[in-house]
Motif scaffolding. Structure first.
Motif, mmCIF file in Angstrom:
data_model
loop_
_atom_site.group_PDB
_atom_site.id
_atom_site.type_symbol
_atom_site.label_atom_id
_atom_site.label_comp_id
_atom_site.label_asym_id
_atom_site.label_seq_id
_atom_site.Cartn_x
_atom_site.Cartn_y
_atom_site.Cartn_z
ATOM 1 N N GLU A 219 35.298 56.166 22.210
ATOM 2 C CA GLU A 219 35.651 55.868 23.595
ATOM 3 C C GLU A 219 34.499 55.151 24.288
ATOM 4 O OE1 GLU A 219 37.089 58.194 27.642
ATOM 5 O OE2 GLU A 219 36.676 59.285 25.788
ATOM 6 N N PRO A 220 34.761 53.984 24.887
ATOM 7 C CA PRO A 220 33.683 53.262 25.554
ATOM 8 C C PRO A 220 33.283 53.931 26.848
ATOM 9 C CG PRO A 220 35.770 52.137 25.875
ATOM 10 C CD PRO A 220 36.032 53.260 24.930
ATOM 11 N N SER A 221 32.060 53.823 27.173
ATOM 12 C CA SER A 221 31.558 54.411 28.406
ATOM 13 C C SER A 221 31.999 53.595 29.606
ATOM 14 C CB SER A 221 30.033 54.477 28.356
ATOM 15 O OG SER A 221 29.522 54.937 29.573
ATOM 16 N N SER A 222 32.404 54.302 30.690
ATOM 17 C CA SER A 222 32.866 53.605 31.892
ATOM 18 C C SER A 222 31.735 52.842 32.568
ATOM 19 C CB SER A 222 33.479 54.618 32.872
ATOM 20 O OG SER A 222 32.523 55.603 33.216
ATOM 21 N N THR A 223 30.499 53.278 32.340
ATOM 22 C CA THR A 223 29.371 52.583 32.960
ATOM 23 C C THR A 223 29.118 51.232 32.313
ATOM 24 O OG1 THR A 223 27.869 53.747 31.471
ATOM 25 C CG2 THR A 223 28.297 54.763 33.622
ATOM 26 N N ASN A 224 29.619 51.040 31.077
ATOM 27 C CA ASN A 224 29.408 49.781 30.383
ATOM 28 C C ASN A 224 30.552 48.787 30.598
ATOM 29 O OD1 ASN A 224 27.040 50.812 29.316
ATOM 30 N ND2 ASN A 224 28.086 51.672 27.520
ATOM 31 N N ARG A 225 31.517 49.143 31.474
ATOM 32 C CA ARG A 225 32.646 48.249 31.720
ATOM 33 C C ARG A 225 32.187 46.985 32.420
ATOM 34 N NH1 ARG A 225 36.419 47.088 35.671
ATOM 35 N NH2 ARG A 225 35.282 48.406 37.150
ATOM 36 N N ARG A 226 32.672 45.867 31.925
ATOM 37 C CA ARG A 226 32.294 44.586 32.523
ATOM 38 C C ARG A 226 32.981 44.425 33.877
ATOM 39 N NH1 ARG A 226 33.539 38.670 29.788
ATOM 40 N NH2 ARG A 226 32.533 37.405 31.409
ATOM 41 N N PRO A 227 32.295 43.919 34.891
ATOM 42 C CA PRO A 227 32.925 43.736 36.210
ATOM 43 C C PRO A 227 34.123 42.792 36.112
ATOM 44 C CG PRO A 227 30.554 43.502 36.360
ATOM 45 C CD PRO A 227 30.866 43.558 34.906
ATOM 46 N N SER A 228 35.133 43.088 36.902
ATOM 47 C CA SER A 228 36.327 42.253 36.903
ATOM 48 C C SER A 228 36.075 40.966 37.676
ATOM 49 C CB SER A 228 37.494 43.023 37.524
ATOM 50 O OG SER A 228 37.246 43.267 38.900
ATOM 51 N N ALA A 229 37.081 40.098 37.689
ATOM 52 C CA ALA A 229 36.926 38.788 38.345
ATOM 53 C C ALA A 229 36.683 38.943 39.838
ATOM 54 C CB ALA A 229 38.170 37.942 38.077
ATOM 55 N N LEU A 230 37.461 39.795 40.505
ATOM 56 C CA LEU A 230 37.290 39.978 41.953
ATOM 57 C C LEU A 230 35.992 40.704 42.266
ATOM 58 C CD1 LEU A 230 40.912 40.856 43.125
ATOM 59 C CD2 LEU A 230 39.728 38.669 43.221
ATOM 60 N N GLU A 231 35.546 41.597 41.381
ATOM 61 C CA GLU A 231 34.260 42.259 41.587
ATOM 62 C C GLU A 231 33.113 41.276 41.446
ATOM 63 O OE1 GLU A 231 35.559 46.691 39.896
ATOM 64 O OE2 GLU A 231 34.369 45.323 38.672
ATOM 65 N N GLN A 232 33.216 40.347 40.520
ATOM 66 C CA GLN A 232 32.179 39.324 40.373
ATOM 67 C C GLN A 232 32.181 38.359 41.547
ATOM 68 O OE1 GLN A 232 32.322 37.328 36.563
ATOM 69 N NE2 GLN A 232 32.814 39.232 35.477
ATOM 70 N N ALA A 233 33.386 38.028 42.058
ATOM 71 C CA ALA A 233 33.464 37.080 43.179
ATOM 72 C C ALA A 233 32.871 37.670 44.449
ATOM 73 C CB ALA A 233 34.917 36.686 43.409
ATOM 74 N N ASN A 234 33.065 38.998 44.658
ATOM 75 C CA ASN A 234 32.508 39.678 45.834
ATOM 76 C C ASN A 234 32.890 38.945 47.129
ATOM 77 O OD1 ASN A 234 31.116 41.628 47.232
ATOM 78 N ND2 ASN A 234 29.111 40.654 46.973
ATOM 79 N N LEU A 235 34.197 38.803 47.350
ATOM 80 C CA LEU A 235 34.698 38.053 48.499
ATOM 81 C C LEU A 235 34.411 38.795 49.799
ATOM 82 C CD1 LEU A 235 38.168 37.007 47.054
ATOM 83 C CD2 LEU A 235 36.131 35.582 47.233
ATOM 84 N N ASP A 236 34.026 38.020 50.829
ATOM 85 C CA ASP A 236 33.831 38.620 52.154
ATOM 86 C C ASP A 236 35.169 38.985 52.780
ATOM 87 O OD1 ASP A 236 31.110 38.265 51.882
ATOM 88 O OD2 ASP A 236 31.152 36.262 52.810
ATOM 89 N N VAL A 237 36.157 38.095 52.631
ATOM 90 C CA VAL A 237 37.498 38.322 53.156
ATOM 91 C C VAL A 237 38.457 38.305 51.979
ATOM 92 C CG1 VAL A 237 39.308 37.476 54.688
ATOM 93 C CG2 VAL A 237 36.904 37.221 55.341
ATOM 94 N N ILE A 238 39.192 39.394 51.795
ATOM 95 C CA ILE A 238 40.132 39.488 50.679
ATOM 96 C C ILE A 238 41.552 39.346 51.209
ATOM 97 C CG2 ILE A 238 41.008 40.951 48.814
ATOM 98 C CD1 ILE A 238 38.319 42.267 48.651
ATOM 99 N N THR A 239 42.211 38.299 50.806
ATOM 100 C CA THR A 239 43.627 38.075 51.099
ATOM 101 C C THR A 239 44.304 37.674 49.788
ATOM 102 O OG1 THR A 239 43.329 35.734 51.616
ATOM 103 C CG2 THR A 239 43.091 37.293 53.442
ATOM 104 N N PRO A 240 45.612 37.735 49.720
ATOM 105 C CA PRO A 240 46.279 37.280 48.494
ATOM 106 C C PRO A 240 45.954 35.840 48.131
ATOM 107 C CG PRO A 240 47.797 38.577 49.804
ATOM 108 C CD PRO A 240 46.568 38.391 50.640
ATOM 109 N N GLY A 241 45.792 34.980 49.131
ATOM 110 C CA GLY A 241 45.458 33.586 48.851
ATOM 111 C C GLY A 241 44.088 33.429 48.224
ATOM 112 N N HIS A 242 43.087 34.114 48.781
ATOM 113 C CA HIS A 242 41.747 34.067 48.200
ATOM 114 C C HIS A 242 41.722 34.675 46.800
ATOM 115 C CE1 HIS A 242 40.813 33.640 52.532
ATOM 116 N NE2 HIS A 242 39.755 32.960 52.121
ATOM 117 N N SER A 243 42.437 35.799 46.642
ATOM 118 C CA SER A 243 42.415 36.500 45.364
ATOM 119 C C SER A 243 43.055 35.683 44.251
ATOM 120 C CB SER A 243 43.123 37.850 45.504
ATOM 121 O OG SER A 243 42.500 38.652 46.480
#
Length: 357
Positions: A55-79
Motif C-alpha cells: 500500500e502506498p503511503s498517502s504522504t507520497n501522493r503526487r499533487p493533483s492538477a488543481l493542487e499544483q495550479a493553486n488557483l486564487d479563484v476557483i470556478t468551473p471555467g478556471h478548473s
C-alpha cells in the motif's frame, strides 16, 4: 525451529516478492514472528500481509492538477482550463477529486457553470479515459442544479423547468457518463424540480394539459413545446433507469460488454418514489393513456418487477382516466347541443325567407 516452518517462511517471502536474506537473518526474524498468531496462519492471511506491504503511503501522493495550479479563484471555467492543459493529448489522467472540485465550485444561478460541467463530462470521458464514479456523478448533478436554477427572489416556474430539463438531458445522454454512475436518489431530485416547476406554473394560471400528437404540426406555441419536452424528458429518465437495471450487458457481445461494465458503477433502477413522481408529472400533462403507455408500461415490462405495479399508482391513473371520460362526455353533449341549435336556427331562417317571398 523445524525445517517445515523455514520452508513456509521462504514461500511466504517469495509470494510477497520480499527481499531474500541469508538463512541466519531469516531465522532470527522468524523466531520473533512465530511468537505472534499471524504467522501461525500465514497461508490464510497471505493476501492481507501483501496488501499492507504494497500500500502506498498517502504522504507520497503526487499533487493533483488543481493542487499544483493553486488557483486564487476557483470556478468551473478556471478548473476546466487547468485540467484541459494538464491532460492535453492524453499526457495524464484526470483525478476524480479534481472533477469533484470543479463541480463543487459551480456558483448559484450561473447557467454557464452548468454548461461547463456538462462539457467536462463529455470531454473527459472522450479524450482522457475518465471513468465517472458515484461521488463525481453526485457532485455533477448537484452542481448543475445549483448553477442552472436562477437565484431570483421570486422564482417563476418556467426557469426552474428549463434548468431541470437541462440536467435531465445530461443524465439521459450516455456520452456524459452520468447514466453509468448516477443514483436513483439524484434522479428523484431532478423529477422533484420538474414537479415543483409545474406546480408554480399552474398557480400562475398556465394550462398544463396538452394533446399528444404523433407528429408535431409546427403550429404549437412555446409553452406547448416546453410541456411536450417535459413529458418526453420524464419518459426518458424512467426508461434509462429501467434499461440500466435490466442488465443490458447480458445481451451484448463480449467487447461491448467489457466496455460497458468498465464504466458501470451502479445498476439501481427506478424506485417507487421515482415512479410516483414520473406518474404525477405525466398525468398533469399527457393524461392517463400516455402515462400508462410511456411510464408504467416500461416499468412493468422489466423482468425484475414481474409485472407488479403499486396499487396507489394504478388507482391514481384509473381516477384520472374516469375523470377524462366524464369531461369528454360533457364536451360531446355540449357539442351536440350546439349542433342542434345551429340546425334550428338554419330552419328558422329558411321559414322566414319563405314567408317574405
Amino acid at each position: 525451529m523445524n525445517n517445515q516452518a523455514l520452508v513456509r517462511a521462504r514461500c511466504f517471502l517469495r509470494a510477497n516478492k520480499l527481499v531474500y536474506r541469508p538463512k541466519e537473518t531469516v531465522t532470527a526474524g522468524l523466531q520473533n514472528l512465530m511468537s505472534s498468531t499471524q504467522l501461525a496462519s500465514s497461508h490464510h492471511h497471505r493476501f492481507a500481509f501483501s496488501s499492507v506491504a504494497q500500500e502506498p503511503s498517502s504522504t507520497n501522493r503526487r499533487p493533483s492538477a488543481l493542487e499544483q495550479a493553486n488557483l486564487d479563484v476557483i470556478t468551473p471555467g478556471h478548473s476546466i482550463f487547468v485540467l484541459q492543459k494538464y491532460a492535453a493529448n492524453g499526457a495524464a489522467l484526470i483525478r476524480q477529486s479534481d472533477f469533484v472540485k470543479l463541480c463543487e465550485s459551480a456558483r448559484p444561478g450561473k447557467k454557464k457553470d452548468a454548461k461547463v460541467i456538462a462539457t467536462a463530462l463529455k470531454e473527459f470521458r472522450r479524450n482522457n479515459r475518465f471513468v465517472l464514479q458515484k461521488v463525481g456523478a453526485r457532485a455533477a448533478v448537484e452542481g448543475m442544479i445549483r448553477s442552472s436554477v436562477p437565484n431570483y427572489k421570486v422564482l417563476y416556474g418556467k426557469p426552474r423547468l428549463h434548468a431541470a430539463i437541462f440536467v435531465a438531458d445530461q443524465i439521459i445522454d450516455e456520452k456524459t457518463g452520468l447514466y453509468f454512475a448516477v443514483e436513483t436518489e439524484l434522479v428523484d431530485q431532478v423529477l422533484s424540480e420538474i414537479q415543483q416547476a409545474l406546480t408554480e406554473m399552474e398557480e400562475k394560471g398556465m394550462q398544463l394539459k396538452i394533446e399528444i400528437k404523433e407528429k408535431a404540426s409546427g403550429d404549437e406555441g412555446e409553452d406547448e413545446k416546453l410541456l411536450y419536452k417535459t413529458l418526453r424528458t420524464t419518459e426518458g429518465l424512467v426508461k434509462v433507469l429501467v434499461k440500466r437495471s435490466c442488465r443490458p450487458e447480458f445481451n451484448m457481445k463480449k467487447r461491448a460488454a467489457r466496455k460497458y461494465l468498465k464504466r458501470l458503477q451502479t445498476v439501481a433502477g427506478p424506485e417507487l418514489s421515482t415512479l410516483k413522481l414520473a406518474t404525477d408529472i405525466s398525468l398533469s400533462i399527457g393524461g392517463a393513456a400516455f402515462t400508462q403507455s410511456a411510464i408504467v408500461g416500461p416499468y412493468a415490462a422489466a423482468w425484475w418487477t414481474k409485472g407488479v405495479v403499486d396499487d396507489s399508482i394504478l388507482t391514481k391513473i384509473a381516477d384520472v382516466e374516469s375523470l377524462e371520460q366524464e369531461e369528454a362526455a360533457v364536451e360531446e353533449d355540449a357539442n351536440s347541443e350546439d349542433d342542434s341549435e345551429t340546425e334550428t336556427d338554419e330552419g328558422d331562417e329558411g321559414e322566414d325567407k319563405d314567408e317574405k317571398e
